[in-house]
Each structure stands twice: as structure tokens, then as C-alpha cells.
Design an enzyme around this catalytic site. Structure first.
Site, PDB file in Angstrom:
ATOM      1  N   GLY A 134       0.801  -1.230   0.000  1.00 57.57           N
ATOM      2  CA  GLY A 134       0.000   0.000   0.000  1.00 57.57           C
ATOM      3  C   GLY A 134       0.828   1.271   0.000  1.00 57.57           C
ATOM      4  O   GLY A 134       1.511   1.576  -0.975  1.00 57.57           O
ATOM      5  N   LYS A 205       2.562 -10.438  -3.962  1.00 61.07           N
ATOM      6  CA  LYS A 205       3.441  -9.314  -3.623  1.00 61.07           C
ATOM      7  C   LYS A 205       4.903  -9.758  -3.582  1.00 61.07           C
ATOM      8  O   LYS A 205       5.807  -9.010  -3.967  1.00 61.07           O
ATOM      9  CB  LYS A 205       3.014  -8.713  -2.285  1.00 61.07           C
TER      10      LYS A 205
HETATM   11  N1  HSE Z   1      -5.772  -7.660   1.432  1.00 61.32           N
HETATM   12  C1  HSE Z   1      -4.496  -7.062   1.547  1.00 61.32           C
HETATM   13  C2  HSE Z   1      -4.020  -7.120   2.993  1.00 61.32           C
HETATM   14  C3  HSE Z   1      -4.456  -5.616   1.127  1.00 61.32           C
HETATM   15  O1  HSE Z   1      -4.740  -7.613   3.858  1.00 61.32           O
HETATM   16  O2  HSE Z   1      -2.903  -6.695   3.229  1.00 61.32           O
HETATM   17  C4  HSE Z   1      -4.452  -5.458  -0.351  1.00 61.32           C
HETATM   18  O3  HSE Z   1      -3.337  -6.077  -0.888  1.00 61.32           O
END
Ligand code: HSE
Length: 432
Positions: A134, A205
Site C-alpha cells: 500500500g 506481492k
Molecule cells: N488484502 C491485503 C491485505 C491488502 O490484507 O494486506 C491489499 O493487498
């Protein structure tokens, strides 16, 4: 002042955050970058949905591909998610000479190589800072701040949902089910939490991070993934007694032969390590470079404003590249790397919990199997439990090959003095 026309596909939590912050930070963006953004078009699934956002002056459409085909639009921001229509949108936008910004890690993990090749041949930027962690500018750190480094290792708490659940269990002793329900109530976890709790979001990621760190896209089937749903509360208690806490880590590490390991695993980490204090839905990454040494990045990995912060920084980067600025290659290949170390051939120390017959000789039988597999034991602990035939036995091993450890555990589970399956968790000491 150069003004860029922007089309956005997707007006959910992140899309709304981007629109709001592009407006509220317009002066700051202009004075820092010399760029202004005019969001002309937004594609949404349901135009009749009521939104707490003023979209006056913005054309609302339902076909995202219309954005890719609009000759006026210079920057396309893909915030729809998914790998079907989103891929089409990104490809068509690049082919039509637009810069693209995306937050879509699943898309990148699946087709990152293809999309970056298309961006290179179209000579247009494809930016994806918001796809990992994020609001933490980790991709820019890897690509720019750490450009002088070979990345030796990266350990990331990169799923806020899992970190929230793990923190809850560790701090309150709540069950996994209750912690998940709480995360859902607070909006950290989806109604179907599989993607997060089984580790797939972190895997996507991890692949993006590995691409930035090592210059190649690791196929998804070569990244071993284990989520958090099978951890037991007692393992959190034993972790604490032994001086550890449990985190879901995306780990990438380079080896002397140039191979790169990449996996997502629940991991015991020392309570003294900075990552251990990363609680709730926060993300953090620890990156070790050969020149800089250890570095740490912390922040919110999801949410409207943090993710918008990353998307908008990509919009500025895209705008500067479009206006002739120098763009660093997002994912430069490096001849040292490009092969993946199979998970079986990675090594770790391990935490093992067994249910064993409480009688003399049990420990000798178990330690003999570890010895046969060339695995040292660094610590053994038998918690005081109500007397009974079977009791818990906790072992910490020295570093061992995953293959050897799994072989040892399979043999140990067949011993008559052992009941049921072993609980096994990797232990990361972050040694240099
Ligand atoms: N669902 C992800 C999290 C956020 O819980 O980190 C978006 O990648």
C-alpha cells in the site's frame, strides 16, 4: 505547468481515495512536480451506486476499455482488480501509447513479464507502486534508493489481514476464528478471506518484490505458499515462552550460486527483532543490501488514503516520464540471478511441536531421527501439562535443509511414541 488527462478504471475504496487526494493535494503536486492532473473519465461497474464522492465534471462510463481507446487520455489508472479485463485494459492502454498505473498484484504476478515487455516496446511507463504494501514506497526504495545494492534478502509482513489476525491471537489469546471474524467486522478481511489467510495475496506481492530485487518474474508455481489458518493457539504461547512471535513473512533471498529463494511462510521471529513489533494491520519490510546493510520500511499496507498515496506517486512518475523525464527501468534483469532455488533446497531452523508418549526413551528415539537426517537440535522443552499418556514436546532445530527436515518429520510421525501430526514452523533469526 503540464496538465495530464487521466482515466481511472474502478471507483472503490482506492479509486475514491485517488480522486479525493488528487484534488486535495493538487497545489502540492503541482509545486513539487510541475504536473497537474485532470481526471476526465472513470469506469465503474454500477453507475447507479451511490458514492460519497463528488464526481461533477467527470465522465462516468461502464466499459473500461473505452478509457484505453480515448485519444485524449494520457494516463490510465487500473484499480479494478482481477486478471481478465484488467489485463486487456493495461495491454490496450500501453499499445495505444498511454502510461499505465496499476495496483493489481495478482495481474503482475501472473503477467508482469509480458506487461513490462509491452510497456518497454510501447516506450511508455507501467508503474505499480501500490501493488505491494500500500502506502509504503518499497518498490521505489528497491528500484531507486537501493540501486547500488545487490539485494541479499528481503523479509516482508505484506498482508495486513494476516498480521491483524496474528497480532490478535498473540496479544489476546483469541482463537483464529474469532480473530478472523473481528478482522472482517473491522473491514480488514474480506467475506471470503482465502486469498489473504492462505497466503496468496502475499505470494503475489512476493513475486513483484522479487522482480524488482532480482530482475525476473518468478512463476507462481515456484513460490511455496503456506497461510496462517492451520496455526494453533498453543504455538503462539510456546513461541512467546521461547522468545519469539509468529508472523506471516514473504521471504526472498539470493544465494551465492545466483539462485533466488521465494516463499510465503508463517515464521517464528525473535521478539527482539523490529518486525516483531509490527502489530495490527500494518505492513513492514526489512531489506538487506550488500552495500547499505539492513533497512526497514513500515506503514499501512492497505486502505483508501495509503494506497492512493502510492497510486498518485505513480501518476506523477508516469507524467514525468511522458514529458520526457528519465525513467529508471522498473525491473532490470541481472545476469547473477534468474533461477529459482526449489523450496526443498532452502534451509531454515524449525520449531516442532509433537504429541508424544510420556515415557523414558521417547526423546532419544526422536532425536535419533533428527540426527539421521543431519539435523541438530538447539533446544528441547516439555511444558508442564496434566499428566497423561501423551504430552507436548517442543523442539527447536538448527538450520537444516527443508527436504531433510520434512524427511525427518515424516519418519518421526510414524514412530509409535508419537501421536498425530507434527506442528512445524520455520524460525528466522535474521543472522548475517
Ligand atoms: N488484502 C491485503 C491485505 C491488502 O490484507 O494486506 C491489499 O493487498
Amino acid at each position: 505547468m503540464e496538465k495530464f488527462k487521466v482515466g481511472i478504471a474502478g471507483l472503490g475504496v482506492v479509486g475514491s481515495g485517488v480522486v479525493r487526494n488528487v484534488r486535495s493535494q493538487a497545489d502540492l503536486l503541482a509545486s513539487r512536480s510541475g504536473c497537474a492532473f485532470d481526471i476526465t473519465t472513470i469506469a465503474v461497474k454500477d453507475p447507479s451506486k451511490s458514492r460519497d464522492l463528488d464526481t461533477t465534471g467527470i465522465q462516468i462510463i461502464t466499459d473500461p476499455l473505452q478509457i484505453a481507446r480515448d485519444p485524449e487520455i494520457q494516463i490510465v489508472v487500473e484499480l479494478m482488480g482481477g486478471t481478465g479485463l484488467a489485463r486487456e485494459l493495461v495491454c490496450e492502454s500501453l499499445r495505444n501509447g498511454k502510461a499505465v498505473v496499476t495496483a493489481n498484484k495478482a495481474l503482475l504476478a501472473e503477467c508482469g513479464e509480458e506487461l513490462l515487455a509491452l510497456a518497454a516496446s510501447s516506450r511508455k511507463p507501467l508503474c505499480f507502486e501500490a501493488s505491494v504494501a500500500g502506502g509504503i514506497p518499497i518498490l521505489k526504495a528497491l528500484r531507486e534508493g537501493l540501486i547500488a545494492n545487490r539485494i541479499l534478502s528481503l523479509h516482508g509482513i505484506i498482508n495486513g489481514t494476516c498480521n491483524y489476525i496474528l497480532s490478535q491471537i498473540a496479544q489476546t489469546g483469541a482463537s483464529y476464528a474469532d480473530s478472523l471474524a473481528e478482522a472482517q467486522k473491522l473491514g480488514f478481511a474480506e467475506a471470503d478471506p482465502t486469498l489473504d489467510v492462505e497466503g496468496y495475496d502475499a505470494m503475489h506481492k512476493t513475486i513483484v518484490l522479487a522482480a524488482l530485487a532480482y530482475g525476473f518474474w518468478i512463476p507462481q508455481n515456484l513460490v511455496r505458499v503456506e497461510g496462517i489458518s492451520r496455526l494453533q493457539n498453543e504455538d503462539f504461547s510456546y513461541a512467546k515462552m521461547l522468545g519469539y512471535t509468529i508472523k506471516l513473512l514473504g521471504t526472498i533471498r539470493s544465494h551465492d550460486d545466483g539462485a533466488v529463494e521465494a516463499h510465503v511462510s508463517p515464521t517464528f521471529i525473535p521478539r527482539s527483532h523490529v518486525l516483531a513489533s509490527v502489530g495490527g494491520s500494518f505492513n513492514a519490510l526489512s531489506v538487506r543490501g550488500d552495500v547499505v546493510g539492513d533497512t526497514l520500511y513500515y506503514g499501512r499496507g492497505a486502505g483508501s488514503n495509503p494506497t492512493a498515496s502510492a497510486v498518485i506517486s505513480d501518476m506523477v512518475e508516469a507524467a514525468l516520464a511522458l514529458s520526457g523525464g528519465v525513467a529508471l527501468r522498473p525491473c532490470a534483469t541481472h545476469s547473477l540471478y534468474a533461477k529459482v532455488r526449489p523450496f526443498d533446497e532452502t534451509s531454515s531452523a524449525y520449531y516442532t511441536r509433537l504429541s508424544v508418549l510420556d515415557q523414558p526413551g521417547t526423546l532419544a528415539k526422536i532425536s535419533a531421527v533428527f540426527a539421521e537426517h543431519n539435523i541438530g537440535i538447539s533446544s528441547v522443552f516439555q511444558p508442564k501439562e496434566h499428566p497423561g499418556d501423551f504430552v507436548s514436546l517442543i523442539l527447536l532445530s538448527d538450520r537444516a535443509l527443508e527436504r531433510d527436515y520434512r524427511g525427518a518429520i515424516a519418519t518421526i510421525e510414524r514412530l509409535p511414541v508419537v501421536s498425530g501430526s507434527a506442528a512445524a514452523v520455520r524460525v528466522e533469526e535474521f543472522e548475517s
